[in-house]
Design a protein around this motif. Sequence first.
Motif, PDB file in Angstrom:
ATOM      1  N   ILE A 142      36.839  91.791  22.095  1.00  0.00           N
ATOM      2  CA  ILE A 142      36.115  90.521  22.059  1.00  0.00           C
ATOM      3  C   ILE A 142      34.779  90.743  22.760  1.00  0.00           C
ATOM      4  O   ILE A 142      34.738  91.305  23.863  1.00  0.00           O
ATOM      5  CB  ILE A 142      36.927  89.417  22.759  1.00  0.00           C
ATOM      6  CG1 ILE A 142      38.205  89.139  21.969  1.00  0.00           C
ATOM      7  CG2 ILE A 142      36.093  88.148  22.925  1.00  0.00           C
ATOM      8  CD1 ILE A 142      39.167  88.203  22.654  1.00  0.00           C
ATOM      9  N   HIS A 143      33.685  90.340  22.121  1.00  0.00           N
ATOM     10  CA  HIS A 143      32.362  90.546  22.704  1.00  0.00           C
ATOM     11  C   HIS A 143      31.696  89.225  23.060  1.00  0.00           C
ATOM     12  O   HIS A 143      31.467  88.403  22.167  1.00  0.00           O
ATOM     13  CB  HIS A 143      31.467  91.313  21.728  1.00  0.00           C
ATOM     14  CG  HIS A 143      32.028  92.633  21.318  1.00  0.00           C
ATOM     15  ND1 HIS A 143      32.092  93.702  22.179  1.00  0.00           N
ATOM     16  CD2 HIS A 143      32.577  93.050  20.150  1.00  0.00           C
ATOM     17  CE1 HIS A 143      32.640  94.723  21.548  1.00  0.00           C
ATOM     18  NE2 HIS A 143      32.964  94.351  20.326  1.00  0.00           N
ATOM     19  N   PRO A 144      31.365  89.032  24.333  1.00  0.00           N
ATOM     20  CA  PRO A 144      30.565  87.860  24.703  1.00  0.00           C
ATOM     21  C   PRO A 144      29.086  88.131  24.392  1.00  0.00           C
ATOM     22  O   PRO A 144      28.402  88.812  25.156  1.00  0.00           O
ATOM     23  CB  PRO A 144      30.823  87.725  26.213  1.00  0.00           C
ATOM     24  CG  PRO A 144      31.229  89.088  26.667  1.00  0.00           C
ATOM     25  CD  PRO A 144      31.801  89.812  25.495  1.00  0.00           C
ATOM     26  N   LEU A 145      28.618  87.625  23.255  1.00  0.00           N
ATOM     27  CA  LEU A 145      27.245  87.887  22.800  1.00  0.00           C
ATOM     28  C   LEU A 145      26.265  86.987  23.539  1.00  0.00           C
ATOM     29  O   LEU A 145      26.492  85.787  23.664  1.00  0.00           O
ATOM     30  CB  LEU A 145      27.138  87.621  21.285  1.00  0.00           C
ATOM     31  CG  LEU A 145      28.140  88.350  20.386  1.00  0.00           C
ATOM     32  CD1 LEU A 145      27.925  87.938  18.930  1.00  0.00           C
ATOM     33  CD2 LEU A 145      28.019  89.863  20.549  1.00  0.00           C
ATOM     34  N   HIS A 151      22.265  91.059  23.696  1.00  0.00           N
ATOM     35  CA  HIS A 151      23.256  92.087  24.021  1.00  0.00           C
ATOM     36  C   HIS A 151      24.637  91.498  24.228  1.00  0.00           C
ATOM     37  O   HIS A 151      24.796  90.290  24.390  1.00  0.00           O
ATOM     38  CB  HIS A 151      22.846  92.876  25.275  1.00  0.00           C
ATOM     39  CG  HIS A 151      22.721  92.055  26.520  1.00  0.00           C
ATOM     40  ND1 HIS A 151      23.770  91.811  27.375  1.00  0.00           N
ATOM     41  CD2 HIS A 151      21.656  91.419  27.070  1.00  0.00           C
ATOM     42  CE1 HIS A 151      23.362  91.080  28.389  1.00  0.00           C
ATOM     43  NE2 HIS A 151      22.085  90.818  28.237  1.00  0.00           N
ATOM     44  N   CYS A 152      25.611  92.397  24.201  1.00  0.00           N
ATOM     45  CA  CYS A 152      26.950  92.017  24.633  1.00  0.00           C
ATOM     46  C   CYS A 152      26.896  91.937  26.149  1.00  0.00           C
ATOM     47  O   CYS A 152      26.292  92.780  26.799  1.00  0.00           O
ATOM     48  CB  CYS A 152      27.967  93.068  24.203  1.00  0.00           C
ATOM     49  SG  CYS A 152      29.611  92.723  24.872  1.00  0.00           S
ATOM     50  N   HIS A 153      27.540  90.905  26.738  1.00  0.00           N
ATOM     51  CA  HIS A 153      27.427  90.731  28.183  1.00  0.00           C
ATOM     52  C   HIS A 153      28.421  91.578  28.968  1.00  0.00           C
ATOM     53  O   HIS A 153      28.459  91.544  30.184  1.00  0.00           O
ATOM     54  CB  HIS A 153      27.537  89.259  28.571  1.00  0.00           C
ATOM     55  CG  HIS A 153      26.638  88.900  29.721  1.00  0.00           C
ATOM     56  ND1 HIS A 153      26.884  89.300  31.022  1.00  0.00           N
ATOM     57  CD2 HIS A 153      25.468  88.229  29.762  1.00  0.00           C
ATOM     58  CE1 HIS A 153      25.916  88.855  31.800  1.00  0.00           C
ATOM     59  NE2 HIS A 153      25.039  88.210  31.070  1.00  0.00           N
ATOM     60  N   GLN A 154      29.243  92.344  28.284  1.00  0.00           N
ATOM     61  CA  GLN A 154      30.093  93.299  29.005  1.00  0.00           C
ATOM     62  C   GLN A 154      29.207  94.456  29.441  1.00  0.00           C
ATOM     63  O   GLN A 154      28.617  95.139  28.594  1.00  0.00           O
ATOM     64  CB  GLN A 154      31.175  93.838  28.071  1.00  0.00           C
ATOM     65  CG  GLN A 154      32.308  92.883  27.869  1.00  0.00           C
ATOM     66  CD  GLN A 154      33.585  93.644  27.589  1.00  0.00           C
ATOM     67  OE1 GLN A 154      33.827  94.694  28.184  1.00  0.00           O
ATOM     68  NE2 GLN A 154      34.409  93.120  26.717  1.00  0.00           N
ATOM     69  N   GLN A 155      29.140  94.690  30.737  1.00  0.00           N
ATOM     70  CA  GLN A 155      28.260  95.746  31.254  1.00  0.00           C
ATOM     71  C   GLN A 155      28.547  97.073  30.557  1.00  0.00           C
ATOM     72  O   GLN A 155      27.636  97.809  30.184  1.00  0.00           O
ATOM     73  CB  GLN A 155      28.464  95.882  32.774  1.00  0.00           C
ATOM     74  CG  GLN A 155      27.528  96.882  33.428  1.00  0.00           C
ATOM     75  CD  GLN A 155      26.210  96.294  33.888  1.00  0.00           C
ATOM     76  OE1 GLN A 155      26.177  95.269  34.546  1.00  0.00           O
ATOM     77  NE2 GLN A 155      25.103  96.940  33.542  1.00  0.00           N
ATOM     78  N   LEU A 156      29.828  97.367  30.347  1.00  0.00           N
ATOM     79  CA  LEU A 156      30.231  98.647  29.754  1.00  0.00           C
ATOM     80  C   LEU A 156      29.797  98.765  28.289  1.00  0.00           C
ATOM     81  O   LEU A 156      29.635  99.860  27.782  1.00  0.00           O
ATOM     82  CB  LEU A 156      31.753  98.783  29.863  1.00  0.00           C
ATOM     83  CG  LEU A 156      32.360 100.159  29.621  1.00  0.00           C
ATOM     84  CD1 LEU A 156      31.872 101.173  30.649  1.00  0.00           C
ATOM     85  CD2 LEU A 156      33.883 100.077  29.659  1.00  0.00           C
ATOM     86  N   HIS A 157      29.639  97.650  27.614  1.00  0.00           N
ATOM     87  CA  HIS A 157      29.203  97.685  26.218  1.00  0.00           C
ATOM     88  C   HIS A 157      27.678  97.724  26.136  1.00  0.00           C
ATOM     89  O   HIS A 157      27.112  98.504  25.376  1.00  0.00           O
ATOM     90  CB  HIS A 157      29.741  96.478  25.444  1.00  0.00           C
ATOM     91  CG  HIS A 157      31.240  96.471  25.347  1.00  0.00           C
ATOM     92  ND1 HIS A 157      31.944  95.508  24.681  1.00  0.00           N
ATOM     93  CD2 HIS A 157      32.167  97.328  25.855  1.00  0.00           C
ATOM     94  CE1 HIS A 157      33.240  95.763  24.768  1.00  0.00           C
ATOM     95  NE2 HIS A 157      33.402  96.853  25.481  1.00  0.00           N
ATOM     96  N   MET A 158      26.994  96.892  26.941  1.00  0.00           N
ATOM     97  CA  MET A 158      25.529  96.855  26.850  1.00  0.00           C
ATOM     98  C   MET A 158      24.903  98.169  27.311  1.00  0.00           C
ATOM     99  O   MET A 158      23.892  98.590  26.779  1.00  0.00           O
ATOM    100  CB  MET A 158      24.953  95.664  27.633  1.00  0.00           C
ATOM    101  CG  MET A 158      25.126  95.722  29.126  1.00  0.00           C
ATOM    102  SD  MET A 158      24.555  94.190  29.944  1.00  0.00           S
ATOM    103  CE  MET A 158      22.785  94.438  29.921  1.00  0.00           C
ATOM    104  N   GLY A 167      24.912 101.091  24.262  1.00  0.00           N
ATOM    105  CA  GLY A 167      24.401 100.863  22.917  1.00  0.00           C
ATOM    106  C   GLY A 167      24.331  99.442  22.410  1.00  0.00           C
ATOM    107  O   GLY A 167      23.562  99.145  21.498  1.00  0.00           O
ATOM    108  N   PHE A 168      25.146  98.525  22.983  1.00  0.00           N
ATOM    109  CA  PHE A 168      25.290  97.182  22.419  1.00  0.00           C
ATOM    110  C   PHE A 168      24.162  96.256  22.880  1.00  0.00           C
ATOM    111  O   PHE A 168      24.380  95.335  23.665  1.00  0.00           O
ATOM    112  CB  PHE A 168      26.652  96.608  22.823  1.00  0.00           C
ATOM    113  CG  PHE A 168      27.182  95.525  21.917  1.00  0.00           C
ATOM    114  CD1 PHE A 168      26.343  94.600  21.322  1.00  0.00           C
ATOM    115  CD2 PHE A 168      28.544  95.419  21.677  1.00  0.00           C
ATOM    116  CE1 PHE A 168      26.840  93.604  20.515  1.00  0.00           C
ATOM    117  CE2 PHE A 168      29.062  94.425  20.866  1.00  0.00           C
ATOM    118  CZ  PHE A 168      28.203  93.523  20.284  1.00  0.00           C
ATOM    119  N   MET A 169      22.939  96.548  22.391  1.00  0.00           N
ATOM    120  CA  MET A 169      21.759  95.743  22.715  1.00  0.00           C
ATOM    121  C   MET A 169      20.819  95.803  21.528  1.00  0.00           C
ATOM    122  O   MET A 169      20.821  96.776  20.771  1.00  0.00           O
ATOM    123  CB  MET A 169      20.998  96.342  23.900  1.00  0.00           C
ATOM    124  CG  MET A 169      21.583  96.087  25.247  1.00  0.00           C
ATOM    125  SD  MET A 169      20.247  95.965  26.463  1.00  0.00           S
ATOM    126  CE  MET A 169      20.687  97.250  27.552  1.00  0.00           C
TER     127      MET A 169
HETATM  128 CU   LIG Z   1      30.991  93.817  24.003  1.00  0.00          CU
END
Ligand SMILES: [Cu+2]
Length: 481
Positions: free
Chosen positions: A412-415, A463-470, A473-475
């Motif tokens: 689940i991604h908090p965008l 970005h995704c607000h998960q630090q590990l995702h942003m 690459g997730f930006m």
């Molecule tokens: Cu995410």
Amino acid sequence: MIDRRALLKAAAIVPAASAVSRIARADDKPAAADYTLRIATGLVELAPEHIVSTTLYNGQFPGPLLRFKEGQRVAVDIHNDTDTPELVHFHGQMIPSDVDGAAEEGSPFVPAHGMRRLEFVPKPAGFRFYHTHVVAGADLNRGTYTGQVGTVYIEPKNDPGAYDREVFLVLKEFAPSFSRGGDMAMDFLAGEELKDLKAIGKQADDEAKEKAKGYEVGYELFSINGRTLGSGEPVRVKQGERILFHVLNGSAGEIRSLALPGHSFRVVSLDGNPVPTPADVPVLWLGTAERISAIVDMNHPGVWVMGDLADDDRKRGMGIVVEYATAKGKPQWVKPKPFKWDYTRFGKAGATPAAPDESIEMTIVKHNAALDGFNQWTLNGEAFSMDAMKPVIKVQQGRRYRLKFRNASDDIHPLHLHRHSFELVRVGGKPTAGILKDVVMLGGFQGVEFDFVADNPGRTLFHCHQQLHMDFGFMALFDYA
Ligand SMILES: [Cu+2]
């Protein structure tokens, strides 16, 4: 806990004070800042037996509540007493890129052992927050893994105020460590999974077959307002009181839930913005960085645990005691019945959002352990490069854009979109209108669509607000043409 009448009295004094500071500025002397934040290492006593050392604002967790008035210019002095450059992001405000606090947008860093004054006109009214916006990468002593989180409340020009008292709750984990695989709740979001997204996800998994799953982050300690369940002061209430809870998920990457046995939450605002249809729910669910403002009628006397549904996390601190004036005894927890979180229940019934001028589709793919054991995230095949910092989308001022996100991963991604609010259009297959947010959870193998109007020129980070995702690459960076 804040007495509302005292606050309104304090607010009445503000115009006089700001008139003084304007005179001081005319004399060419620096006016005093409205607030000062000092970033430094400090200790948080989560419980007598659990004291953690981390980076904090003003030596406290959460950082101080910053009270602003909508439309009234403020100056915030940021002192950085640490050895590394920092950024303070004012989340959910429509302010210029240079004070928003994101390097990707061109905001200058607050230098190590230096300071920077930020001046801006706070808006819109409502429950916002501030937090660090630096890259943590593999360093769990950086970024939002630390205690650099605080609340902001921007007073509206008019407040109908159908409540007696406000209570701010900041949900936050401490003592992070890397793990393989997590146990985060996944099945609470309403909506349907899409077969074509599952197929894309499976293909990416097959390509990375020889690799183990990437690192995840787990936590040892859990807290509300910097205290583990039972260690801090309870929320003391009286029968018949109406309490407006402002709940912030201040996590670096966790999804949180909250229930209060025998009571329901009347959700009145999401991410600080009033919802078209306030509704009663038994459980609140918040993705990383989401806020919910909800009124609770105190009509069920007792001593209760207001806590997370995850038993492990609640037992390790994610909760707070709610105690009625007349009640005695041990705090009671009662597990609520299963409940699906559906944003659309707060939407405007029968309404359709305005038609967009343009639509942009983004498909999100996870590449298992592609970056030294960390998962890499791509949007339309591209991972964000911190070196290139290239804007991928040019927007034109005044145009309305519809972003259509397709999640080909099971996470689940908090965008989150910076410097703009967006209107939810479709969540998990269900159409909606009228809900304005700055973070929305995108379910595993689901789709979400939202519209935003390009009305705040300057570089804008998504970005995704998960630090590990942003950080992996997730930006994506938007810019105005
Ligand atoms: Cu995410």
